[in-house]
Design a protein around this motif. Structure first.
Motif, PDB file in Angstrom:
ATOM      1  N   VAL A   1       0.854  -1.185   0.000  1.00 40.78           N
ATOM      2  CA  VAL A   1       0.000   0.000   0.000  1.00 40.78           C
ATOM      3  C   VAL A   1       0.890   1.234   0.000  1.00 40.78           C
ATOM      4  CG1 VAL A   1      -1.846   1.238   1.192  1.00 40.78           C
ATOM      5  CG2 VAL A   1      -1.762  -1.263   1.281  1.00 40.78           C
ATOM      6  N   THR A   2       0.759   2.077  -1.028  1.00 40.69           N
ATOM      7  CA  THR A   2       1.615   3.250  -1.169  1.00 40.69           C
ATOM      8  C   THR A   2       0.784   4.519  -1.278  1.00 40.69           C
ATOM      9  OG1 THR A   2       1.692   3.262  -3.594  1.00 40.69           O
ATOM     10  CG2 THR A   2       3.238   1.817  -2.453  1.00 40.69           C
ATOM     11  N   GLY A   3       1.444   5.635  -1.041  1.00 39.23           N
ATOM     12  CA  GLY A   3       0.788   6.933  -1.129  1.00 39.23           C
ATOM     13  C   GLY A   3       1.469   7.918  -0.203  1.00 39.23           C
ATOM     14  N   HIS A   4       1.254   9.188  -0.450  1.00 37.31           N
ATOM     15  CA  HIS A   4       1.870  10.214   0.374  1.00 37.31           C
ATOM     16  C   HIS A   4       1.291  10.192   1.787  1.00 37.31           C
ATOM     17  CE1 HIS A   4       4.116  11.959  -2.912  1.00 37.31           C
ATOM     18  NE2 HIS A   4       3.022  12.015  -3.653  1.00 37.31           N
ATOM     19  N   THR A   5       1.977  10.840   2.693  1.00 36.94           N
ATOM     20  CA  THR A   5       1.530  10.921   4.081  1.00 36.94           C
ATOM     21  C   THR A   5       0.139  11.551   4.149  1.00 36.94           C
ATOM     22  OG1 THR A   5       3.807  11.151   4.860  1.00 36.94           O
ATOM     23  CG2 THR A   5       2.077  11.872   6.359  1.00 36.94           C
ATOM     24  N   GLY A   6      -0.765  10.904   4.903  1.00 34.45           N
ATOM     25  CA  GLY A   6      -2.083  11.465   5.150  1.00 34.45           C
ATOM     26  C   GLY A   6      -3.120  11.221   4.076  1.00 34.45           C
ATOM     27  N   VAL A   7      -2.856  10.311   3.107  1.00 33.05           N
ATOM     28  CA  VAL A   7      -3.824  10.102   2.024  1.00 33.05           C
ATOM     29  C   VAL A   7      -4.852   9.019   2.336  1.00 33.05           C
ATOM     30  CG1 VAL A   7      -2.232  10.895   0.241  1.00 33.05           C
ATOM     31  CG2 VAL A   7      -2.326   8.448   0.816  1.00 33.05           C
ATOM     32  N   GLY A   8      -4.717   8.334   3.482  1.00 34.28           N
ATOM     33  CA  GLY A   8      -5.716   7.333   3.846  1.00 34.28           C
ATOM     34  C   GLY A   8      -5.209   5.914   3.943  1.00 34.28           C
ATOM     35  N   LYS A   9      -3.883   5.717   3.939  1.00 32.68           N
ATOM     36  CA  LYS A   9      -3.350   4.355   4.024  1.00 32.68           C
ATOM     37  C   LYS A   9      -3.751   3.679   5.335  1.00 32.68           C
ATOM     38  CE  LYS A   9       0.991   5.365   3.458  1.00 32.68           C
ATOM     39  NZ  LYS A   9       0.847   6.840   3.441  1.00 32.68           N
ATOM     40  N   SER A  10      -3.622   4.411   6.451  1.00 31.75           N
ATOM     41  CA  SER A  10      -3.983   3.827   7.746  1.00 31.75           C
ATOM     42  C   SER A  10      -5.472   3.514   7.812  1.00 31.75           C
ATOM     43  CB  SER A  10      -3.588   4.782   8.888  1.00 31.75           C
ATOM     44  OG  SER A  10      -2.184   4.928   8.957  1.00 31.75           O
ATOM     45  N   THR A  11      -6.310   4.345   7.173  1.00 28.36           N
ATOM     46  CA  THR A  11      -7.746   4.060   7.127  1.00 28.36           C
ATOM     47  C   THR A  11      -8.010   2.781   6.349  1.00 28.36           C
ATOM     48  OG1 THR A  11      -8.351   6.401   7.322  1.00 28.36           O
ATOM     49  CG2 THR A  11      -9.982   4.925   6.353  1.00 28.36           C
TER      50      THR A  11
END
Length: 546
Positions: free
Chosen positions: A34-44
């Motif tokens: 799972v990739t993406g910039h900080t705060g884009v919803g990965k933890s969600t």
């Protein structure tokens, strides 16, 4: 195994959904990155897999998430614990017992598994993860890599079919990270465990992924083969950036494959001398700002730092490297003045001459030496981001506000947000802004890139460059070899409390197979460290031809 059916997650205090119309399926025995910039919803996204979202995080979940046939809307995390195992960013925060063996057994005790079965599973897990020799060790005495393997083992004993890993290598040195990833891939290949892994240091993990789930930032997701997704993704490791610059197709994902494709590129660059990654430090290293002599740190009978001598100069950026447990953090705290120092001296040249940060007031010490610790949230104590920034500005001696610094590191964080509601990367960015607002002569950063994406690390590099240009000395304790290659002009390597190497970045990290960045490994023996260096030389050769 995992299915998201038109899933939208919306938090009441957010103007836009964290996830929007997400539809994807992860098969059994698949490793998805799972990739993406900080705060884009990965933890969600990760939290929705075991029911933390929305049962414990709040907000509203629309659509349907099923794991092994169970609808997470109707099964809270405790009812999914036998199916989904979750390992967070900091394993020691999740430990509830004292020793390795006890920790491996704890989850099974909560599931009322019979003692005979528990014993058998503990032995199997000890062997599977290479922990047998550590079974009686106290958890706090383990290295970072060992702790991460124990954390994974503690959820594996429940025999989950899905493993969710949030930044599993963020706090690990390169060797320990390889150990953890080897254990994870063994679970996927040999046991058919489905793994969902979020990780910012893609250069470490992308070669192991079957598919990539990319969150571009609008709440939606893209899923597909790593090379296909990363070719156009907004976030990519250096090996992919190098492949883009060189025009390779398909994009290589491992250093081995990249070296095979790089022969024409090496020939093209053979006669080129790369420009320095950073502007050269003033001759003689600039004025000496800090001198440490014979610094020794010990905890009871354990020596963490052994009679270390170190000098830091104006305009210098130093990367402090070494395996987990080598003494890096203990040295930084001793230099800052708050940490224990059994012997030795530290002198920092400030407005009032050479002073020891250990003997002056806290406010004065902060203007001499600023330290951002590994757990930056420990420094956040107010009720909102705005209050933290205002407090920093009230004590600031810098010409830039804490808000401006924060926006450069992690834009888009609202003043009203509670610091504890931020992601780990956002918390780090906030503490960096708060500490840098004091404009200390010497800046010490302990694992500052942990939880930061490539864009945030580039912004941090810009701030570090600016601090050095102002005549400050910056020391960055880090396991991030790519960041060290870009940000530092000097590397100091520690082992068992001693300094074992100290010299220019290119000389120290290229000579080490452990600390060498991907570009250096791919283009060796050419002296290139970063993709930016390669891109500049390619642009120059193209210009010369035209």
């Amino acid at each position: 195994m995992i299915t998201f059916d038109q899933v939208t997650v919306h938090y009441d205090d957010m103007p836009e959904p964290a996830l929007r119309d997400v539809g994807l399926t992860v098969d059994e025995g698949e490793l998805c990155l799972v990739t993406g910039h900080t705060g884009v919803g990965k933890s969600t996204l990760l939290g929705a897999v075991n029911g933390l979202v929305p049962h414990f995080t709040g907000g509203t979940l629309y659509g349907r998430v099923t794991v092994d046939g169970r609808d997470t809307a109707h099964h809270p995390p405790r009812e999914l614990a036998d199916v989904v195992g979750v390992v967070g960013q900091d394993p020691i925060d999740g430990f509830v017992t004292d020793t390795v063996e006890e920790e491996l057994a704890y989850a099974m005790e909560q599931l009322a598994i019979p003692p005979a079965t528990m014993r058998k599973r503990v032995e199997e897990t000890l062997d599977l993860l290479g922990l047998a020799e550590l079974r009686h060790r106290a958890l706090h005495t383990l290295s970072g890599g060992q702790q991460q393997r124990v954390a994974i083992g503690s959820v594996l004993t429940a025999h989950p079919r899905v493993l969710v890993l949030d930044e599993p290598t963020s706090a690990l040195d390169p060797t320990a990270a390889e150990e953890v990833l080897a254990a994870v891939t063994r679970l996927v290949h040999d046991l058919g465990v489905t793994v969902l892994m979020a990780e910012h240091r893609l250069e470490r993990v992308v070669q192991y992924a079957d598919r990539v789930i990319h969150l571009p930032g609008d709440g939606r997701v893209r899923i597909g083969p790593p090379a296909e997704i990363l070719r156009t993704a907004t976030i990519a490791p250096p090996i992919v950036e190098l492949g883009r610059a060189a025009g390779w197709s398909p994009l290589p994902l491992s250093v081995r494959d990249a070296r095979r494709a790089a022969a024409p590129l090496r020939a093209r660059l053979a006669e080129r001398a790369p420009a320095p990654v950073r502007p050269p430090v003033l001759k003689g290293g600039g004025n000496r700002l800090l001198a440490a002599r014979g610094v020794t740190v010990a905890y009871r009978d354990l020596a963490a730092v052994r009679a270390v001598d170190l000098e830091l100069h104006a305009g210098e950026v130093v990367a402090l490297m070494g395996r987990n447990g080598s003494g890096k953090s203990s040295l930084l705290w001793a230099l800052q003045g708050s940490g224990p120092r059994r012997a030795g001296s530290v002198r920092v040249h400030g407005e009032h001459g050479a002073q020891d940060p250990h003997t002056v007031s806290a406010a004065e010490a902060r203007r001499l030496v600023g330290l951002v610790p590994q757990t930056p949230a420990d420094l956040l104590y107010l009720e909102s981001v705005g209050q933290e920034l205002a407090q920093a500005d009230a004590e600031s001696a810098a010409g830039v506000t804490a808000r401006e610094l924060l926006d450069r590191l992690a834009p888009g964080i609202e003043d009203a947000t509670h610091p504890r509601d931020l992601s780990e990367g956002q918390k780090l960015a906030l503490v960096l802004a708060v500490q840098l607002a004091a404009a200390p002569r010497v800046v010490l950063l302990d694992e500052p890139t942990r939880g930061l994406d490539y864009r945030a690390k580039a912004a941090l590099t810009g701030i570090v460059d600016a601090l050095a240009a102002e005549g400050r000395a910056v020391v960055i304790s880090t396991h991030d070899v790519e960041f060290a290659a870009r940000a530092a002009d000097r590397v100091v390597v520690m082992a068992e409390g001693d300094i074992v190497a100290d010299g220019p970045t290119a000389e120290v990290i290229v000579s080490s197979p452990t600390f060498a960045p991907q570009t250096a490994k791919i283009l060796a023996p050419l002296p290139f460290l970063t993709v930016d260096q390669v891109a500049r030389e390619l642009a120059d050769t193209d210009k010369a031809r035209s």
